[in-house]
Scaffold this motif. Structure first.
Motif, PDB file in Angstrom:
ATOM      1  N   SER A  89       7.886 -40.717   9.585  1.00 53.33           N
ATOM      2  CA  SER A  89       8.641 -42.049  10.136  1.00 53.33           C
ATOM      3  C   SER A  89       8.057 -43.248  10.186  1.00 53.33           C
ATOM      4  O   SER A  89       8.639 -44.353  10.265  1.00 53.33           O
ATOM      5  CB  SER A  89       8.886 -41.513  11.710  1.00 53.33           C
ATOM      6  N   GLY A  92       8.492 -44.598   6.848  1.00 55.66           N
ATOM      7  CA  GLY A  92       9.666 -45.370   6.665  1.00 55.66           C
ATOM      8  C   GLY A  92      10.020 -46.648   7.251  1.00 55.66           C
ATOM      9  O   GLY A  92      10.726 -47.427   6.787  1.00 55.66           O
ATOM     10  N   ALA A  93       9.500 -46.534   8.495  1.00 55.31           N
ATOM     11  CA  ALA A  93       9.481 -47.990   9.477  1.00 55.31           C
ATOM     12  C   ALA A  93       8.999 -49.079   8.493  1.00 55.31           C
ATOM     13  O   ALA A  93       9.416 -50.077   8.815  1.00 55.31           O
ATOM     14  CB  ALA A  93       9.123 -47.759  10.795  1.00 55.31           C
ATOM     15  N   ARG A  95       8.746 -49.597   5.494  1.00 51.37           N
ATOM     16  CA  ARG A  95       9.350 -49.732   4.326  1.00 51.37           C
ATOM     17  C   ARG A  95      10.555 -50.583   4.980  1.00 51.37           C
ATOM     18  O   ARG A  95      10.991 -51.880   4.042  1.00 51.37           O
ATOM     19  CB  ARG A  95       9.941 -48.591   3.782  1.00 51.37           C
ATOM     20  N   ALA A  96      11.045 -50.294   6.001  1.00 51.83           N
ATOM     21  CA  ALA A  96      12.216 -51.078   6.626  1.00 51.83           C
ATOM     22  C   ALA A  96      11.813 -52.441   6.938  1.00 51.83           C
ATOM     23  O   ALA A  96      12.368 -53.327   6.580  1.00 51.83           O
ATOM     24  CB  ALA A  96      13.080 -50.259   7.706  1.00 51.83           C
ATOM     25  N   ILE A  97      10.834 -52.541   7.472  1.00 53.72           N
ATOM     26  CA  ILE A  97      10.011 -53.847   8.118  1.00 53.72           C
ATOM     27  C   ILE A  97       9.894 -54.941   6.818  1.00 53.72           C
ATOM     28  O   ILE A  97      10.023 -56.004   6.770  1.00 53.72           O
ATOM     29  CB  ILE A  97       9.070 -53.746   8.984  1.00 53.72           C
ATOM     30  N   SER A 101      13.763 -55.640   8.133  1.00 49.87           N
ATOM     31  CA  SER A 101      14.367 -55.334   9.207  1.00 49.87           C
ATOM     32  C   SER A 101      13.808 -55.899  10.354  1.00 49.87           C
ATOM     33  O   SER A 101      12.542 -56.259  10.320  1.00 49.87           O
ATOM     34  CB  SER A 101      14.012 -53.771   9.170  1.00 49.87           C
ATOM     35  N   ASP A 103      14.628 -54.550  13.529  1.00 49.10           N
ATOM     36  CA  ASP A 103      15.147 -53.520  14.442  1.00 49.10           C
ATOM     37  C   ASP A 103      13.982 -53.285  15.301  1.00 49.10           C
ATOM     38  O   ASP A 103      12.997 -52.638  14.579  1.00 49.10           O
ATOM     39  CB  ASP A 103      15.707 -52.322  13.662  1.00 49.10           C
ATOM     40  N   HIS A 106      12.092 -49.860  14.415  1.00 47.67           N
ATOM     41  CA  HIS A 106      10.977 -49.612  13.453  1.00 47.67           C
ATOM     42  C   HIS A 106       9.677 -50.080  14.029  1.00 47.67           C
ATOM     43  O   HIS A 106       8.795 -49.507  13.733  1.00 47.67           O
ATOM     44  CB  HIS A 106      11.595 -50.419  12.298  1.00 47.67           C
ATOM     45  N   TYR A 107       9.672 -51.332  14.803  1.00 47.92           N
ATOM     46  CA  TYR A 107       8.259 -51.808  15.049  1.00 47.92           C
ATOM     47  C   TYR A 107       7.759 -50.775  16.312  1.00 47.92           C
ATOM     48  O   TYR A 107       6.536 -50.708  16.290  1.00 47.92           O
ATOM     49  CB  TYR A 107       8.535 -53.107  15.819  1.00 47.92           C
ATOM     50  N   ALA A 109       8.162 -47.513  16.214  1.00 52.47           N
ATOM     51  CA  ALA A 109       7.720 -46.288  15.239  1.00 52.47           C
ATOM     52  C   ALA A 109       6.371 -46.842  14.835  1.00 52.47           C
ATOM     53  O   ALA A 109       5.470 -45.771  14.510  1.00 52.47           O
ATOM     54  CB  ALA A 109       8.854 -46.092  14.212  1.00 52.47           C
ATOM     55  N   VAL A 110       6.183 -47.819  14.189  1.00 56.28           N
ATOM     56  CA  VAL A 110       5.019 -48.332  13.744  1.00 56.28           C
ATOM     57  C   VAL A 110       3.878 -48.590  14.675  1.00 56.28           C
ATOM     58  O   VAL A 110       2.752 -47.935  14.438  1.00 56.28           O
ATOM     59  CB  VAL A 110       5.040 -49.638  12.951  1.00 56.28           C
TER      60      VAL A 110
END
Length: 530
Positions: A89, A92-93, A95-97, A101, A103, A106-107, A109-110
């Motif tokens: 997770s 994945g977050a 990569r999205a950032i 992203s 969102d 996502h931040y 999750a990191v």
């Protein structure tokens, strides 16, 4: 303060079999080992410390976080390494950032794990795993790589207490050295069950579990063995003295009893000659009998004390039970064709051309993941080659790393009978007794056995099969074996007159087998006489 402590731990199986009795210890920082004979309860003790099992009495205290890597790591073949390490997770977050992203999820999750990939990669590389491991599935890894992945997951979490059960199983010498270095340099407390001398040479203390009792020795394997040798010498000297004392007391008692008979006969004769009245003669006889009975009781008590001393000495000098493997007559004539690899291409892409004739001894070497197990499985007929032919021309016995020759739902006896259908129950149990499965031990379900017991049961199933194997394929056969059982397995294999291919990262074990050839997998197939 100790990171891990336990006090007066006692554990008994539901059938009443005692395992651990009144074990007390504390483990602080550094690397500590737990050793003992197969089936002594080492893995059970670790499971008590994790809370997986509940003791009959006693307490366990852990200061901080705890991680545990069991002996047989069960990882799903389709699971990605990043998921095993609990990083899917977060990665994945990230990569999205990186893709733009904004969102908040996502931040969140990191969190503060922005260096997650650098830390994970460093942990993997410290154990000899490549940096791209995170993107691979467990099914793409060898057995040794999967073991190191599970260990990497535990090390990455930086637990205060780390419990490991045989962490160097299936690892080559280079990988073992890397794992040992990582464990020795780790902060926090590490308690490891192991029979690996490379690892045991780096520990700071060793706990020995023997007949349910736990005791501790300072230092590494050399100091532990020196202490045991001194104890054994003293115990055997005491045993010789105690046996001598039993013999002496037995002789003195026999002399006393024989003397009583002579004196009674002599007394009766003298009384008759002196013409003593019956009442006087009877009184003298009773007095003499009572005196002689007291003397006899004294000798009997001395003999009983000597026997008690001898029994205690025998118990102290007694070594742990050892397997005694007697292989069937499986001789192969020197020129007989045993197996062939003809332009055989394995799943790893390596091609091999080779033939085995007569009772050859071949060591199969190569780094973890090079395809050693695949080659053995191909020769055994478990898997087909990608191209070419692999053929065994004699009965084959294959002992795999994972010991999956056993049906966990069957008893040990039933597992052996399944491979030797013509053998009588008496013959099966007599054979199993040589592998230390005596009486009710043979009725245990294979799924309930400890690691060392499972190895003994698997060895029995392979070696007692009919027809008897004339080609043995052994994949890391010393995994989980205690020191004495390893020696007896070597003795048995020394008497084996068939052909043998062995994969082992135990250099001493391989050298003692006196191999005649080496097959090495290193991107190519190399066949070298030794």
């Amino acid at each position: 303060m100790p990171s891990l402590s336990f006090s007066h731990l006692t554990f008994v199986w539901p059938d009443g079999s005692p395992v651990i009795a009144d074990a007390t210890a504390s483990v602080s920082g550094g690397l500590t080992a737990l050793v003992g004979a197969n089936g002594a309860g080492k893995s059970t003790l670790l499971r008590l410390l994790t809370g997986e099992l509940s003791p009959a009495s006693g307490t366990v205290a852990v200061a901080g976080t705890l991680a545990y890597v069991p002996q047989d790591v069960a990882l799903r073949a389709d699971a990605r390494a990043e998921s095993v390490m609990g990083l899917a997770s977060v990665r994945g977050a990230l990569r999205a950032i990186e893709a733009g992203s904004v969102d908040p999820a996502h931040y969140e999750a990191v969190g503060d794990q922005w260096d997650v990939e650098e830390r994970a990669t460093a942990t993997l590389e410290s154990l000899g795993l490549p940096s791209d491991t995170l993107d691979r599935t467990v099914g793409e890894l060898s057995g040794g790589e999967a073991t190191r992945l599970a260990l990497a997951s535990a090390l990455y979490a930086r637990p205060d207490v780390l419990l490991l059960d045989e962490p160097t199983n299936n690892l080559d010498a280079a990988a073992t050295a890397q794992v040992v270095d990582a464990l020795a340099s780790r902060r926090g407390a590490t308690l490891v069950v192991s029979h690996d001398r490379t690892l045991l040479s780096r520990v700071e203390a060793i706990g020995e579990l023997r007949r349910g009792r736990l005791r501790w020795f300072g230092g590494a394997i050399e100091e532990y063995e020196a202490a045991l040798d001194a104890e054994r010498a003293a115990a055997e000297a005491e045993l010789r003295s105690a046996r001598s004392e039993v013999s002496r007391q037995h002789r003195e008692l026999r002399t006393q009893v024989e003397g009583v008979g002579r004196r009674q006969r002599e007394g009766a004769r003298k009384a008759k000659q002196a013409g003593l009245p019956p009442i006087v003669a009877g009184a003298k006889k009773r007095s003499s009998q009572e005196s002689q009975a007291r003397a006899t009781r004294v000798h009997e008590e001395r003999l009983a004390d000597a026997r008690d001393r001898r029994d205690r000495a025998e118990d102290a000098a007694d070594r742990d039970r050892e397997i005694r493997v007697e292989l069937p007559e499986t001789g192969v004539p020197a020129r007989r064709d045993v197996a062939r690899l003809e332009r055989c291409v394995f799943a790893t892409g390596t091609q091999a051309d080779a033939a085995i004739q007569g009772p050859e001894r071949i060591v199969l070497s190569g780094a973890n993941g090079s395809g050693k197990t695949t080659l053995l499985r191909t020769l055994s007929g478990e898997v087909a080659p990608q191209a070419g032919r692999a053929s065994a021309l004699v009965p084959v016995g294959y002992l795999p790393q994972r010991l999956d020759v056993l049906d966990p739902a069957l008893t040990v006896v039933e597992n052996v009978r399944a491979r030797a259908p013509g053998a009588s129950p008496h013959e099966v149990r007599a054979g199993l007794a040589r592998f230390l499965f005596r009486g009710a031990d043979g009725d245990a379900l294979a799924g309930t056995l400890s690691g060392g017991e499972r190895l003994r049961a698997a060895l029995a199933a392979v070696l007692l099969a009919t027809p008897a194997p004339q080609l043995l394929l052994l994949d890391e056969p010393t995994n989980n074996l205690d020191f004495s059982s390893r020696a007896h397995l070597l003795d048995a294999l020394g008497d084996f007159r068939g052909a043998l291919i062995v994969v082992s990262h135990d250099a001493g074990f391989v050298a003692a087998l006196r191999p005649t050839r080496e097959w090495r997998l290193d991107g190519t197939f190399l066949d070298t006489p030794l």
